[in-house]
Scaffold this motif. Sequence first.
Motif, PDB file in Angstrom:
ATOM      1  N   UNK A   1       0.858  -1.224   0.101  1.00  0.00           N
ATOM      2  CA  UNK A   1      -0.104   0.050   0.006  1.00  0.00           C
ATOM      3  C   UNK A   1       0.785   1.117  -0.033  1.00  0.00           C
ATOM      4  N   UNK A   2       2.017   1.286   0.330  1.00  0.00           N
ATOM      5  CA  UNK A   2       2.930   2.215   0.741  1.00  0.00           C
ATOM      6  C   UNK A   2       3.893   2.544  -0.269  1.00  0.00           C
ATOM      7  N   UNK A   3       4.497   1.606  -1.063  1.00  0.00           N
ATOM      8  CA  UNK A   3       5.506   1.585  -1.800  1.00  0.00           C
ATOM      9  C   UNK A   3       5.472   2.517  -2.860  1.00  0.00           C
ATOM     10  N   UNK A   4       4.409   2.871  -3.303  1.00  0.00           N
ATOM     11  CA  UNK A   4       4.247   3.981  -4.512  1.00  0.00           C
ATOM     12  C   UNK A   4       4.547   5.289  -3.913  1.00  0.00           C
TER      13      UNK A   4
ATOM     14  N   UNK B   1      15.383   1.617  -1.366  1.00  0.00           N
ATOM     15  CA  UNK B   1      16.597   1.283  -1.252  1.00  0.00           C
ATOM     16  C   UNK B   1      16.987   0.861   0.114  1.00  0.00           C
ATOM     17  N   UNK B   2      16.635   1.868   1.192  1.00  0.00           N
ATOM     18  CA  UNK B   2      17.042   1.497   2.357  1.00  0.00           C
ATOM     19  C   UNK B   2      16.338   0.149   2.993  1.00  0.00           C
ATOM     20  N   UNK B   3      14.998   0.123   2.617  1.00  0.00           N
ATOM     21  CA  UNK B   3      14.225  -0.773   2.932  1.00  0.00           C
ATOM     22  C   UNK B   3      14.646  -2.257   2.690  1.00  0.00           C
TER      23      UNK B   3
ATOM     24  N   UNK C   1       8.574  -6.937  -4.383  1.00  0.00           N
ATOM     25  CA  UNK C   1       9.791  -5.888  -4.727  1.00  0.00           C
ATOM     26  C   UNK C   1      10.363  -6.431  -6.091  1.00  0.00           C
ATOM     27  N   UNK C   2      10.355  -7.707  -6.502  1.00  0.00           N
ATOM     28  CA  UNK C   2      10.845  -8.181  -7.504  1.00  0.00           C
ATOM     29  C   UNK C   2      10.010  -7.859  -8.851  1.00  0.00           C
ATOM     30  N   UNK C   3       8.611  -7.840  -8.575  1.00  0.00           N
ATOM     31  CA  UNK C   3       8.054  -7.510  -9.699  1.00  0.00           C
ATOM     32  C   UNK C   3       7.640  -5.877  -9.933  1.00  0.00           C
ATOM     33  N   UNK C   4       7.921  -5.085  -8.650  1.00  0.00           N
ATOM     34  CA  UNK C   4       7.703  -3.361  -8.931  1.00  0.00           C
ATOM     35  C   UNK C   4       8.810  -2.833  -8.536  1.00  0.00           C
TER      36      UNK C   4
ATOM     37  N   UNK D   1      13.162  -1.927  -9.068  1.00  0.00           N
ATOM     38  CA  UNK D   1      14.216  -1.737 -10.326  1.00  0.00           C
ATOM     39  C   UNK D   1      15.474  -2.327  -9.904  1.00  0.00           C
ATOM     40  N   UNK D   2      16.781  -2.290 -10.737  1.00  0.00           N
ATOM     41  CA  UNK D   2      17.830  -2.969 -10.430  1.00  0.00           C
ATOM     42  C   UNK D   2      18.432  -2.509  -9.013  1.00  0.00           C
ATOM     43  N   UNK D   3      18.377  -0.965  -8.885  1.00  0.00           N
ATOM     44  CA  UNK D   3      18.905  -0.521  -7.577  1.00  0.00           C
ATOM     45  C   UNK D   3      18.184  -1.308  -6.202  1.00  0.00           C
ATOM     46  N   UNK D   4      17.016  -1.530  -6.505  1.00  0.00           N
ATOM     47  CA  UNK D   4      16.261  -2.131  -5.288  1.00  0.00           C
ATOM     48  C   UNK D   4      16.582  -3.581  -5.277  1.00  0.00           C
ATOM     49  N   UNK D   5      16.755  -4.281  -6.526  1.00  0.00           N
ATOM     50  CA  UNK D   5      16.688  -5.813  -6.665  1.00  0.00           C
ATOM     51  C   UNK D   5      18.093  -6.097  -5.903  1.00  0.00           C
TER      52      UNK D   5
END
Length: 219
Positions: free
Chosen positions: A28-31, A39-41, A61-64, A66-70
């Motif tokens: 619910x909060x990701x956007x 990134x911190x999370x 996270x895999x679906x929504x 990006x590479x910096x988060x993956x």
Amino acid sequence: MCIRDRAVAIVSRFEDGSASITYDELANGWATWSEYDRIDFCQNCTWLRGQPDLPDILRFIAAHGDPSEWSGVAVPIAYTLPAAEAFATLEKMFEASVIGTRSNLVQAIGLVEHAGSLELVVADIRALAPLEATWHADDFVNWHASELICAVHSALNLGADAADYTDLVRRLASHPSPANAAGARRDLCRHYPEVLASTKFDSESELPSNVLPFEPRRP
């Protein structure tokens, strides 16, 4: 953050129990989260290990992401999701990321015992080793070389013949970037004692560490 004798340790609030999050709260909060917060999370969600909805958090996270988060969730995906799903997820992330930025992904793939894992990391070795960019000196870290070190480490962890990479490891251990040379000696020396035995370690931080962060998952 804990500071003692000029050493700094950052303790995740997920680790000490002062913070928590559920899949629903994340979805619910990701956007609305900033890039920094995302990134911190991702870099700290490893401390949610054992939480029942962690698999769904990682899938989200895999679906929504990006590479910096993956990069931050790659290893948790390796030890949390079923092996076949973990490999398929990491493979998609790997293919969508730029060479030289995939060290964490390659490390994670090396923790998943899947029929495709070794083939993928060997292909990465073959892509990185001939690149001039891999062998340039850098004042901090040469990220192409870092990814190559992770790829060799993963290949060996997955059962590759160490003799296939002796010359490459010797070259990595003498990389013009000191941080990369130290990383190669630290991460690969248990596989190549005869190559690295005469290498001088410049500090305790360079001493070899033979412990992988997580055991490979079984298929």
